[in-house]
Design a protein around this motif. Sequence first.
Motif, short mmCIF file in Angstrom:
data_model
loop_
_atom_site.label_atom_id
_atom_site.label_comp_id
_atom_site.label_asym_id
_atom_site.label_seq_id
_atom_site.Cartn_x
_atom_site.Cartn_y
_atom_site.Cartn_z
N GLY A 1 106.68 25.95 35.53
CA GLY A 1 105.39 25.58 34.93
C GLY A 1 104.90 24.24 35.46
N LYS A 2 105.80 23.28 35.59
CA LYS A 2 105.43 21.98 36.12
C LYS A 2 105.11 22.06 37.61
N LEU A 3 105.80 22.91 38.32
CA LEU A 3 105.50 23.10 39.75
C LEU A 3 104.13 23.77 39.93
N ILE A 4 103.79 24.67 39.04
CA ILE A 4 102.46 25.30 39.08
C ILE A 4 101.40 24.23 38.90
N TYR A 5 101.61 23.33 37.95
CA TYR A 5 100.69 22.21 37.73
C TYR A 5 100.55 21.38 39.00
N LEU A 6 101.67 21.06 39.64
CA LEU A 6 101.63 20.26 40.87
C LEU A 6 100.96 20.99 42.02
N SER A 7 101.06 22.30 42.03
CA SER A 7 100.49 23.08 43.15
C SER A 7 98.96 22.99 43.19
N HIS A 8 98.35 22.61 42.08
CA HIS A 8 96.88 22.48 42.06
C HIS A 8 96.42 21.31 42.92
N THR A 9 97.26 20.30 43.05
CA THR A 9 96.89 19.15 43.88
C THR A 9 97.72 19.07 45.15
N HIS A 10 98.68 19.96 45.29
CA HIS A 10 99.52 20.03 46.49
C HIS A 10 99.50 21.47 47.02
N PRO A 11 98.43 21.85 47.71
CA PRO A 11 98.34 23.23 48.19
C PRO A 11 99.48 23.61 49.14
#
Length: 156
Positions: A90-100
Amino acid sequence: MIIIRNDVEEIAGLKKNMFSKFEMKDLGNLNYRSKRGISICLKKYVLDLLVETGLIDCKPVDTPMVVNHNLHMELNGELADKERYQRLVGKLIYLSHTHPDIAYAVGVVSEFMHQPQVTHMEAAHRILRYLKGIASPGVLFKTNEHLNVELYTHAH
């Protein structure tokens, strides 16, 4: 979305309206404030996540996922802690929004949320190890006295 306003009732009304129209989650108050302004530094978020997962001393890697990873459900594969896995992904999904650059790898590990195995957890940890090694200075929303519209971006 960051909401900054002195009127608590106005903020509550705005959030209620937004939640009725969009699927959103309130992450609470910002944790990274200073006299200079509000700092949105995902590097700090990543470091906090590395501490939380016990990987703070890990060696960084160059890619978020092994090429030709072949990640799948193994018959009789050793199970990982489902709650910890879901929290991390879940936290990685959040980070993926700013780290494509991690979006594909996060998409792969998110496929195993229902019954994560140790190999899936190792793949999620690799994404964290990758994030540890990249530069991410963040964005500082400076304190000011004007009402001009300002634009900020975070890009690699």
